[in-house]
Structures are given as structure tokens and as C-alpha cells.
Design an enzyme around this catalytic site. Structure first.
Site, PDB file in Angstrom:
ATOM      1  N   GLU A  23     -27.191 -56.141  11.393  1.00  0.00           N
ATOM      2  CA  GLU A  23     -26.225 -56.284  12.465  1.00  0.00           C
ATOM      3  C   GLU A  23     -26.721 -57.591  13.313  1.00  0.00           C
ATOM      4  O   GLU A  23     -26.762 -57.353  14.378  1.00  0.00           O
ATOM      5  CB  GLU A  23     -26.053 -55.115  13.150  1.00  0.00           C
ATOM      6  CG  GLU A  23     -25.372 -53.880  12.321  1.00  0.00           C
ATOM      7  CD  GLU A  23     -25.062 -52.725  12.918  1.00  0.00           C
ATOM      8  OE1 GLU A  23     -25.230 -52.687  14.354  1.00  0.00           O
ATOM      9  OE2 GLU A  23     -24.176 -51.929  12.323  1.00  0.00           O
ATOM     10  N   GLU A  40     -22.903 -49.208   6.149  1.00  0.00           N
ATOM     11  CA  GLU A  40     -22.673 -48.237   7.127  1.00  0.00           C
ATOM     12  C   GLU A  40     -21.318 -47.767   7.403  1.00  0.00           C
ATOM     13  O   GLU A  40     -20.550 -48.874   7.539  1.00  0.00           O
ATOM     14  CB  GLU A  40     -23.427 -48.569   8.566  1.00  0.00           C
ATOM     15  CG  GLU A  40     -25.053 -48.576   8.466  1.00  0.00           C
ATOM     16  CD  GLU A  40     -25.247 -49.013   9.954  1.00  0.00           C
ATOM     17  OE1 GLU A  40     -24.724 -48.727  11.119  1.00  0.00           O
ATOM     18  OE2 GLU A  40     -26.521 -49.615  10.005  1.00  0.00           O
TER      19      GLU A  40
HETATM   20  O1  IFM Z   1     -26.713 -46.174  15.390  1.00  0.00           O
HETATM   21  C1  IFM Z   1     -26.099 -47.404  15.121  1.00  0.00           C
HETATM   22  C2  IFM Z   1     -27.060 -48.335  14.119  1.00  0.00           C
HETATM   23  O2  IFM Z   1     -28.372 -48.461  14.536  1.00  0.00           O
HETATM   24  C3  IFM Z   1     -26.540 -49.491  13.772  1.00  0.00           C
HETATM   25  N1  IFM Z   1     -25.103 -49.692  13.411  1.00  0.00           N
HETATM   26  C4  IFM Z   1     -24.268 -48.685  14.153  1.00  0.00           C
HETATM   27  C5  IFM Z   1     -24.748 -47.338  14.376  1.00  0.00           C
HETATM   28  C6  IFM Z   1     -23.868 -46.720  15.323  1.00  0.00           C
HETATM   29  O3  IFM Z   1     -23.822 -46.960  16.456  1.00  0.00           O
END
Ligand code: IFM
Length: 440
Positions: free
Chosen positions: A167, A351
Site C-alpha cells: 500500500e 486484501e
Molecule cells: O490493517 C490494515 C493493513 O495493515 C493494510 N490494509 C488495510 C488493513 C485494514 O485497515
């Protein structure tokens, strides 16, 4: 769940994801201090000033956690490596205990038939490097390349897939423009430099991994759909700027060798000298692109300084993060990414998941809200596949309730409940539902 494995193409990969600082227990095994430790120790930054010192103690309980992943029938486990655990000072002498830990973890995944999918950096920058300016310092690309060489020199031979940085938007914008994550800056010049150096570091690490003979290399970008607050041209323009710095900046850098004009309008004077020359490195060819998707934002224009907009609350049902549930956005991103940027390149949802107000009662956690959220998003994934998007896998965030950064431990994203006093793990009903779906 309202799907089973057989509703997806043969070979479709089902996985679950975590990250090092959020679960391992940073105080164990000789890891060095990180900028998250100092950020969390500063009042006002993190709920109750909580940090990742103990987290889920995955460092000692990884066998039990991997057993749970395998028992659910997942194919892959997306985990990350902590730079400060491997190189406590960020550079120089490696920590043998840290390397041994990731070596054990890798072999333990393989022993259970799980494919190891590594992310090299998921936000715990060694403090010694943060002291030198962290992501603002152009040298970080070389520091990161060296870290890549050390950690992948040890475990790279057994990775199924690898991505350098989780990210980039969070590493750059959230941490240097909004100040919500470590190092907590609110500075446009710092942001422009950090965002560019993240891209350059991504490219350098990819080159190093190719040099080590690794394959199946990708990137992991988080995306939020931007919906204009109304139908006025001004509102549309505001949403486009949000979309440009949040979603398009990284895709455009890696896949087109440029940054969006709407971002350059503000960033150009702040980018490092000769930044255009770095695209040959940033554009190192990849084998897949990963999208992390949770929600959308409603964007309204304003007369303030660039980016001349703000977020307003939306009308849709929300998760415990107060994030609107908007599955359509996942479909739209999958289609748009393939159509405008990546063509036939495999896409993975790296994710997706939700935080819920889960309660442990009589030894069980019933989380129909999470089952519903996942059903809706898996449905959009199937829709995208049937419309021709080369989507090849889906990772649920997250395996365990864990350290949700500035929001501490109260936002539970796990398929498995963690009691943060006793560290006991209790699979939730969403875990059981996914287990049945994946059996087929
Ligand atoms: O927990 C985070 C993760 O570290 C990165 N992506 C989003 C998740 C939820 O906020």
C-alpha cells in the site's frame, strides 16, 4: 458463504493475509526499534498509545496460526517480513534470530502445503532509517534494495510470490500528508518525495529479486473508489483529484511510466531532482498486480488549499471502521485496472475484509456481518471474472484480530478472534463458513 471453491475457475487461489508488526510481537527475537514504536509512544497518535510490542505473539505461536490457515483449506498465506527484525539498524549486521524466524515460518508453511506469498515491507521502518529522513531520503531505495538482498537471499528460494511494498498510498500520503500513520508528518514536500521514493524502492527491490532468480513478482496497491458528492462539474473534478493521488498515481507510475497531471500540478516543485529518470527502474516488469479494497469515499469540493476537497459521510451501511460497504467499487477497480493499465496481467485481490464489533460469548464469535460483507465482495469478484478480468486469487484480511495501527487493538478484522489478555485464538463463524466453502 453463498459460494464454494467450484464457483471459481480451476486454480483460483484462496488465501488470507497478515503483516509482521500487526501480529508478531515486536519485542521478541532481537528486532530493532521502528518508527511505529516512537509514533505510538507519542500521546494522541494511537488509541491508548498501544503498540505492536506483544500483538498476537505470532512469533511464538506461528505453528498454531498456520495450522488454522491450513485447516480452513486456504491455498496461500500472505505475510510480511519486518525490516527491523532482519536488520535492527536498518542497514549493516543482520539479526540471526530474525532471519531464522522467517526461515522457520517459511518451512512451516510449506510443511502444511501453504504457498508463501511475501510482502517485504508493511510499514515498520527501522527507527535508525527514520532518523535519516526515512522515505524522504533518496538513499532509501538502496537501503531497501540491500534489505531485499538479505531477506530474500535467505527465504526467496521458497516464496511462491513476492511484492516489495504494501500500500504505497499509506506509506506516502497517509503518513506524510495526513499525518495519521508514522512518521506523522503533514507536509506536501515530504509526501511528494516519499511517494516517489516508494516507487523507486519498489523498482529496485524488484530488480534485486529478479537477480536472485525469483519469479512471480508483483505489487500491492490499495484503492478507494471516489464518488462525487453531487453531479456538479466541481464535485466531479474533486473526486478525480482524489482518484488521481489515491489510486492512479502508483498504477500510472509502474505501468505507464508517468504520474497523473492532476497530482503533478501540486507535486512537481517538490519532487526530487531528475525524478523522471527513475521510471526505467520503477517500470521493472511485473508478473501480477495486487489490489487491496475495502470501501469508497464521498468527495466534496472546497475552497481550501490543494487538493481542494474533503470527505463527507455516505449513506450506506458501515463497518466498525465507519467505512461504507460498497462492493461495486471492487468490481469497478478490477475492470478499470485491467482495461486501462494491466491488460492480461494476472490480478489478485491481496486484501479485503471488515472490522466488526465482534463479541466472544460462550467460547464462540458469531459474525454474520463479516460473512455478508465477504459474500458481497466475492460476488463482485466472480462478476469481474465472468466479464473477462484475469483475476486469479483473493486474500481475506485478516487471519487474526490484530494491531490496527493508529486505532490500536479495538478494530477486529480477524477470521479468528484473539483475546489480547490471554492470546487465546477462537475461530469466528466467518472462519467456519469459509472452511465449508473451500472444502468443495
Ligand atoms: O490493517 C490494515 C493493513 O495493515 C493494510 N490494509 C488495510 C488493513 C485494514 O485497515
Amino acid at each position: 458463504m453463498n459460494f464454494t471453491r467450484s464457483d471459481f475457475p480451476d486454480g483460483f487461489l484462496f488465501g488470507t493475509a497478515t503483516s509482521s508488526y500487526q501480529i508478531e510481537g515486536h519485542k521478541f527475537g532481537g528486532a530493532g526499534p521502528t518508527h511505529w514504536d516512537s509514533f505510538a509512544a507519542t500521546p494522541g497518535n494511537v488509541v491508548r498509545a498501544e503498540d505492536g510490542a506483544l500483538a498476537c505473539d505470532h512469533y511464538h505461536r506461528y505453528e498454531e496460526d498456520l495450522d488454522l490457515i491450513a485447516a480452513a483449506g486456504f491455498d496461500c498465506y500472505r505475510f510480511s517480513t519486518s525490516w527491523a527484525r532482519v536488520l535492527p539498524e536498518g542497514r549493516g549486521a543482520p539479526n540471526a534470530q530474525g532471519l531464522d524466524f522467517y526461515d522457520r515460518l517459511t518451512d512451516a508453511m510449506l510443511a502444511r502445503g501453504l504457498k508463501p506469498c511475501v510482502t517485504l515491507y508493511h510499514w515498520e521502518l527501522p527507527q535508525a532509517l527514520a532518523d535519516l529522513g526515512g522515505w524522504r531520503n533518496p538513499d532509501i531505495a538502496n537501503w531497501f534494495a540491500d534489505f531485499t538482498e538479505v531477506i530474500m537471499g535467505r527465504i526467496g528460494d521458497r516464496m511462491y510470490s513476492a511484492a516489495p511494498i504494501n500500500e504505497p498510498w499509506c506509506v506516502g500520503w497517509l503518513s506524510h500528508f495526513l499525518g495519521a500513520h508514522a512518521p506523522g508528518l503533514r507536509d506536501i514536500r515530504a509526501t511528494a518525495r516519499a511517494m516517489h521514493h516508494v516507487m523507486l524502492s519498489h523498482g529496485r527491490a524488484t530488480q534485486v529479486m529478479r537477480g536472485l532468480g525469483m519469479s512471480n513478482l508483483g505489487c500491492v496497491f490499495n484503492m478507494e473508489w471516489a464518488t462525487p458528492v453531487d453531479e456538479t462539474p466541481r464535485a466531479h473534478a474533486a473526486a478525480e483529484v482524489y482518484d488521481a493521488y489515491y489510486n492512479r498515481f502508483f498504477l500510472e507510475g509502474v505501468f505507464k511510466g508517468r504520474y497523473p497531471k492532476l497530482v503533478l500540478e501540486a507535486f512537481e516543485p517538490h519532487l526530487p531532482k531528475n525524478w523522471q529518470d527513475d521510471f526505467s527502474t520503477i517500470q521493472e516488469p511485473l508478473d501480477w498486480v495486487g489490489l487491496n479494497y475495502y470501501t469508497r469515499k464521498i468527495i466534496a469540493p472546497n475552497d481550501g488549499p490543494w487538493p481542494h476537497h474533503h470527505e463527507v459521510p455516505g449513506p450506506l451501511p458501515k463497518t466498525f471502521m465507519d467505512w461504507e460497504i460498497y462492493p461495486q467499487g471492487l468490481y469497478d477497480f478490477l475492470v478499470r485496472t485491467a482495461r486501462e493499465y494491466t491488460g492480461d496481467l494476472p490480478i489478485l485481490i491481496t486484501e479485503n475484509g471488515m472490522s466488526n464489533a465482534d463479541i466472544l460469548k460462550n467460547g464462540a464469535v458469531h459474525d454474520p456481518e463479516r460473512i455478508d460483507y465477504l459474500n458481497q465482495h466475492f460476488e463482485q469478484a466472480r462478476r469481474a471474472i465472468s466479464d473477462g478480468v484475469p483475476l486469479q486469487g483473493y486474500f481475506v484480511w485478516s487471519l487474526l484480530d490484530n494491531y490496527e495501527w493508529a486505532l490500536g487493538y479495538e478494530k477486529r478484522f480477524g477470521l479468528i478472534h484473539v483475546d489480547f489478555e490471554t492470546l487465546e485464538r477462537t475461530p469466528k463463524s466467518s472462519y467456519q463458513a469459509l472452511t465449508s466453502a473451500l472444502k468443495d
